[in-house]
Design an enzyme around this catalytic site. Structure first.
Site, PDB file in Angstrom:
ATOM      1  N   LYS A  22      -9.648   1.659  -0.761  1.00 48.43           N
ATOM      2  CA  LYS A  22      -9.703   0.201  -0.540  1.00 48.43           C
ATOM      3  C   LYS A  22      -8.530  -0.236   0.342  1.00 48.43           C
ATOM      4  CE  LYS A  22      -8.007  -2.729  -3.721  1.00 48.43           C
ATOM      5  NZ  LYS A  22      -7.038  -3.719  -3.180  1.00 48.43           N
ATOM      6  N   ASN A  23      -7.318   0.256   0.023  1.00 44.11           N
ATOM      7  CA  ASN A  23      -6.139  -0.249   0.727  1.00 44.11           C
ATOM      8  C   ASN A  23      -5.918   0.395   2.088  1.00 44.11           C
ATOM      9  OD1 ASN A  23      -5.885  -1.937  -1.408  1.00 44.11           O
ATOM     10  ND2 ASN A  23      -4.192  -0.843  -2.370  1.00 44.11           N
ATOM     11  N   ARG A  95      -6.338 -12.035  -0.507  1.00 46.81           N
ATOM     12  CA  ARG A  95      -5.101 -12.170   0.260  1.00 46.81           C
ATOM     13  C   ARG A  95      -5.092 -11.218   1.440  1.00 46.81           C
ATOM     14  NH1 ARG A  95       0.100 -12.346  -0.202  1.00 46.81           N
ATOM     15  NH2 ARG A  95       1.151 -10.539   0.635  1.00 46.81           N
ATOM     16  N   CYS A 119      -1.321 -14.658  -6.666  1.00 47.35           N
ATOM     17  CA  CYS A 119      -2.366 -14.212  -7.581  1.00 47.35           C
ATOM     18  C   CYS A 119      -1.668 -13.859  -8.900  1.00 47.35           C
ATOM     19  CB  CYS A 119      -3.105 -13.017  -7.017  1.00 47.35           C
ATOM     20  SG  CYS A 119      -2.060 -11.592  -6.893  1.00 47.35           S
ATOM     21  N   ARG A 124       3.546 -13.345  -4.038  1.00 45.91           N
ATOM     22  CA  ARG A 124       2.991 -12.661  -2.855  1.00 45.91           C
ATOM     23  C   ARG A 124       3.325 -13.419  -1.549  1.00 45.91           C
ATOM     24  NH1 ARG A 124      -1.456  -9.458  -4.870  1.00 45.91           N
ATOM     25  NH2 ARG A 124      -1.241  -8.208  -3.005  1.00 45.91           N
ATOM     26  N   PRO A 125       4.582 -13.635  -1.215  1.00 45.82           N
ATOM     27  CA  PRO A 125       4.924 -14.353   0.017  1.00 45.82           C
ATOM     28  C   PRO A 125       4.514 -13.558   1.265  1.00 45.82           C
ATOM     29  CG  PRO A 125       6.879 -13.388  -0.928  1.00 45.82           C
ATOM     30  CD  PRO A 125       5.771 -13.162  -1.915  1.00 45.82           C
ATOM     31  N   ILE A 126       4.608 -14.209   2.417  1.00 44.54           N
ATOM     32  CA  ILE A 126       4.270 -13.528   3.682  1.00 44.54           C
ATOM     33  C   ILE A 126       5.396 -13.687   4.696  1.00 44.54           C
ATOM     34  CG2 ILE A 126       1.747 -13.633   3.507  1.00 44.54           C
ATOM     35  CD1 ILE A 126       1.948 -16.273   5.130  1.00 44.54           C
ATOM     36  N   ASP A 308       0.379   0.350  -8.287  1.00 45.27           N
ATOM     37  CA  ASP A 308      -1.045   0.199  -8.587  1.00 45.27           C
ATOM     38  C   ASP A 308      -1.528   1.150  -9.679  1.00 45.27           C
ATOM     39  OD1 ASP A 308      -2.073  -0.546  -5.169  1.00 45.27           O
ATOM     40  OD2 ASP A 308      -1.088  -1.737  -6.718  1.00 45.27           O
ATOM     41  N   VAL A 330       8.243  -3.540  -8.025  1.00 43.25           N
ATOM     42  CA  VAL A 330       7.613  -4.010  -6.784  1.00 43.25           C
ATOM     43  C   VAL A 330       7.136  -5.452  -6.885  1.00 43.25           C
ATOM     44  CG1 VAL A 330       5.732  -3.597  -5.147  1.00 43.25           C
ATOM     45  CG2 VAL A 330       6.979  -1.658  -6.138  1.00 43.25           C
ATOM     46  N   ARG A 400     -13.651  -5.632  -7.433  1.00 47.17           N
ATOM     47  CA  ARG A 400     -12.987  -5.741  -6.127  1.00 47.17           C
ATOM     48  C   ARG A 400     -12.497  -4.381  -5.651  1.00 47.17           C
ATOM     49  NH1 ARG A 400      -8.146  -9.544  -6.000  1.00 47.17           N
ATOM     50  NH2 ARG A 400      -8.142  -8.538  -3.973  1.00 47.17           N
TER      51      ARG A 400
HETATM   52  C1  EPZ Z   1      -0.546  -3.912  -0.873  1.00 49.45           C
HETATM   53  O1  EPZ Z   1      -0.372  -5.279  -1.146  1.00 49.45           O
HETATM   54  C2  EPZ Z   1      -1.742  -3.482  -1.697  1.00 49.45           C
HETATM   55  N1  EPZ Z   1      -2.927  -4.233  -1.273  1.00 49.45           N
HETATM   56  C3  EPZ Z   1      -1.472  -3.727  -3.182  1.00 49.45           C
HETATM   57  O2  EPZ Z   1      -2.587  -3.219  -3.903  1.00 49.45           O
HETATM   58  C4  EPZ Z   1      -0.231  -2.927  -3.576  1.00 49.45           C
HETATM   59  O3  EPZ Z   1       0.084  -3.197  -4.921  1.00 49.45           O
HETATM   60  C5  EPZ Z   1       0.951  -3.329  -2.680  1.00 49.45           C
HETATM   61  O4  EPZ Z   1       0.593  -3.142  -1.290  1.00 49.45           O
HETATM   62  C6  EPZ Z   1       2.203  -2.497  -2.966  1.00 49.45           C
HETATM   63  O5  EPZ Z   1       1.912  -1.140  -2.795  1.00 49.45           O
HETATM   64  C7  EPZ Z   1      -3.555  -3.860  -0.130  1.00 49.45           C
HETATM   65  O6  EPZ Z   1      -3.148  -2.924   0.538  1.00 49.45           O
HETATM   66  C8  EPZ Z   1      -4.770  -4.649   0.243  1.00 49.45           C
HETATM   67  P1  EPZ Z   1       3.502  -5.712  -0.279  1.00 49.45           P
HETATM   68  P2  EPZ Z   1       0.674  -6.142  -0.246  1.00 49.45           P
HETATM   69  O7  EPZ Z   1       3.502  -6.607   0.906  1.00 49.45           O
HETATM   70  O8  EPZ Z   1       0.651  -5.675   1.144  1.00 49.45           O
HETATM   71  C9  EPZ Z   1       6.948  -8.687  -1.434  1.00 49.45           C
HETATM   72  C10 EPZ Z   1      -4.283  -3.219  -5.509  1.00 49.45           C
HETATM   73  O9  EPZ Z   1      -4.270  -3.253  -6.741  1.00 49.45           O
HETATM   74  N2  EPZ Z   1       6.727  -9.280  -0.110  1.00 49.45           N
HETATM   75  O10 EPZ Z   1       3.941  -4.299  -0.129  1.00 49.45           O
HETATM   76  O11 EPZ Z   1       0.442  -7.573  -0.530  1.00 49.45           O
HETATM   77  C11 EPZ Z   1       5.818  -9.015  -2.384  1.00 49.45           C
HETATM   78  O12 EPZ Z   1       6.028 -10.266  -2.982  1.00 49.45           O
HETATM   79  C12 EPZ Z   1      -3.355  -4.120  -4.714  1.00 49.45           C
HETATM   80  O13 EPZ Z   1      -5.018  -2.463  -4.822  1.00 49.45           O
HETATM   81  C13 EPZ Z   1       7.607 -10.232   0.365  1.00 49.45           C
HETATM   82  O14 EPZ Z   1       8.573 -10.582  -0.294  1.00 49.45           O
HETATM   83  O15 EPZ Z   1       2.050  -5.695  -0.938  1.00 49.45           O
HETATM   84  C14 EPZ Z   1       5.875  -7.904  -3.391  1.00 49.45           C
HETATM   85  O16 EPZ Z   1       6.836  -8.220  -4.390  1.00 49.45           O
HETATM   86  C15 EPZ Z   1      -2.510  -5.001  -5.623  1.00 49.45           C
HETATM   87  N3  EPZ Z   1       7.383 -10.806   1.583  1.00 49.45           N
HETATM   88  C16 EPZ Z   1       6.358  -6.719  -2.570  1.00 49.45           C
HETATM   89  O17 EPZ Z   1       6.916  -7.262  -1.348  1.00 49.45           O
HETATM   90  C17 EPZ Z   1       6.310 -10.443   2.372  1.00 49.45           C
HETATM   91  O18 EPZ Z   1       6.164 -10.973   3.497  1.00 49.45           O
HETATM   92  C18 EPZ Z   1       5.262  -5.742  -2.204  1.00 49.45           C
HETATM   93  O19 EPZ Z   1       4.312  -6.442  -1.432  1.00 49.45           O
HETATM   94  C19 EPZ Z   1       5.421  -9.467   1.865  1.00 49.45           C
HETATM   95  C20 EPZ Z   1       5.645  -8.901   0.624  1.00 49.45           C
END
Ligand code: EPZ
Length: 421
Positions: A22-23, A95, A119, A124-126, A308, A330, A400
């Site tokens: 999926k990811n 997202r 969620c 989940r900031p960007i 995960d 994380v 999902r």
């Molecule tokens: C990806 O989410 C995965 N989703 C998640 O899988 C997975 O848990 C996560 O990576 C960590 O491995 C997909 O790939 C679709 P991150 P993502 O950006 O990209 C912080 C599942 O169950 N952060 O690595 O959203 C954030 O808040 C899902 O399959 C910022 O601070 O994860 C979090 O604490 C759940 N600013 C940490 O980083 C940002 O701009 C990790 O987030 C982006 C993220």
């Protein structure tokens, strides 16, 4: 609404084949927007709600995208992009829709996307995504629930350091930089196998990306990328989930298509807990004929223990011998499954980012709910070993991310069925 009804006590045995990741497929589907001149044909695409959602987003952009469930193939013709705006109702649903920002900026020089919601597992900031786009020369405007990015003169390669190795930010920046003018050096990127899969697909399309999977990625921008065929890697989290199911039920399961290289922390921790694992080039066999011992896990960015898999391991530790700790580094709120496991009799105490799990002999089946995708998987695992019947509600979360979960578990001997609420 549907729910899962599970009768506990069956040992799992047999073979299960792992679907596409999926990811990996979600960012790769977003990346098909970069393909001009010819369509992309993706193989081993899992039939998941999230795949249908991001495919619907592409259609909203005026892009032809068709999923063929029979062959697990997705056809995307990104030669013409009609619009550069993604609507609230689709982005709110998932997202990962935000991953189209990078490709739209690269391809069209603009993008307008609804702010992705948080969620159950956290804010989940960007900010890291936006910092990357600005470093590449895009201007960002946020207002009325939308994010607008513009780079009318195109993007320019830059040196970018990620404060946190965010998976999504790494993916969005790679896709934006693929067609930028000059070289982009991305430091402290995410190193997950899904990043490598995305980079491999982009390179097949004509991109010039080196170092994916390491702590420095270099992207030399090219003027054009072309749609191509590509096969998605197997899902290491789906594989890990079935490996835990086999160990918890004291079963004997061959996980076909699992890639050991992507599963090192899971393999190590299951062996530490007392399961027997045999790896070969086609997959991994997991057997266990006794009660597992509790262990300590701490989630970290790859190659550390994957967040995960945290909920699934907690379900396993709920019935293991002794006390183990689960530390989530994380996400700030990924213990929503604790209360649901406690309803089944689990002995868990949460203190900040660490849960202390003391194994009990048996969990007792009851009504529980899936609070998010992986928490839902954990509740199914708990139901497989609980006394009596467990009903798991809100299973749209599970749909999902798990392709044919009920069919695959039934084929391994589980007593599980899907019923209307
Ligand atoms: C990806 O989410 C995965 N989703 C998640 O899988 C997975 O848990 C996560 O990576 C960590 O491995 C997909 O790939 C679709 P991150 P993502 O950006 O990209 C912080 C599942 O169950 N952060 O690595 O959203 C954030 O808040 C899902 O399959 C910022 O601070 O994860 C979090 O604490 C759940 N600013 C940490 O980083 C940002 O701009 C990790 O987030 C982006 C993220």
């Amino acid at each position: 609404m549907e729910k899962l009804v599970i009768g506990g006590g069956n040992r799992l045995s047999g073979r299960v084949r792992i679907s596409g990741a999926k990811n990996a497929v979600l960012p790769i589907i977003a990346a098909t927007l970069l393909g001009q001149d010819s369509p992309s044909v993706l193989d081993e695409v899992p039939s998941l709600e999230d795949v249908h959602t991001i495919t619907a987003v592409l259609r909203e952009l005026g892009v032809k995208a068709e999923f063929c469930a029979g062959t697990n193939q997705l056809f995307v013709d990104g030669t013409v992009i009609g619009r550069c705006e993604a609507p609230y109702d689709l982005v709110r649903r998932m997202r990962a829709s935000f991953l189209i920002m990078g490709p739209l900026l690269a391809r069209c020089g603009q993008a307008k996307i609804s702010l992705p919601g948080g969620c159950a597992i956290g804010m989940r900031p960007i900010d890291l995504h936006l910092k990357g786009f600005e470093a590449l020369g895009a201007s960002i405007k946020i207002g009325h629930g939308f994010i607008e990015a513009a780079a009318p003169d195109g993007l320019k390669g830059a040196k970018i350091y990620l404060d946190f190795p965010s998976v999504g930010a790494t993916e969005n920046i790679i896709m934006a930089a693929a067609m930028a003018d000059g070289q982009t050096v991305l430091e402290n990127p995410a190193q997950e196998p899904e990043i490598v899969d995305l980079a491999n697909y982009l390179n097949v399309m004509g991109a010039r990306i080196r170092g994916a999977g390491t702590n420095v990625i270099k992207i030399d921008g090219v003027p054009k990328l072309t749609g191509r065929g590509y096969t998605i890697i197997p899902d290491r989290i789906e594989a890990g989930t079935y490996m835990v199911a086999a160990a918890m039920t004291r079963g004997d399961v061959y996980i076909e298509n699992a890639i050991s290289e992507h599963l090192k922390p899971i393999i190590a921790k299951l062996k530490e807990a007392g399961a027997t694992l045999e790896e070969d080039t086609e997959g991994i066999r997991v057997t266990c004929d006794h009660r597992l011992k509790s262990i300590d896990i701490k989630t970290m960015p790859y190659p550390g223990f994957p967040t995960d898999m945290q909920a699934q391991f907690m379900a396993m530790m709920a019935v293991s011998e002794g006390m183990g700790t689960v530390t989530e580094t994380v996400f700030e709120n990924r213990f929503m499954h604790v209360d649901e496991l406690k309803r089944m009799g689990a002995n868990i105490r949460v203190d900040g980012r660490t849960s202390y799990v003391t194994g009990t002999d048996r969990l007792s089946g009851c009504q529980v709910k899936a609070t998010d995708l992986r928490a839902g998987a954990a509740m199914v695992l708990a139901g497989l070993v609980a006394d009596g019947e467990t009903q798991v509600g809100y299973i749209h979360h599970i749909d999902r991310g798990y392709d044919n979960l009920v069919e695959k578990l039934v084929s391994l001997g589980a007593n599980i069925r899907r019923v209307d609420e």
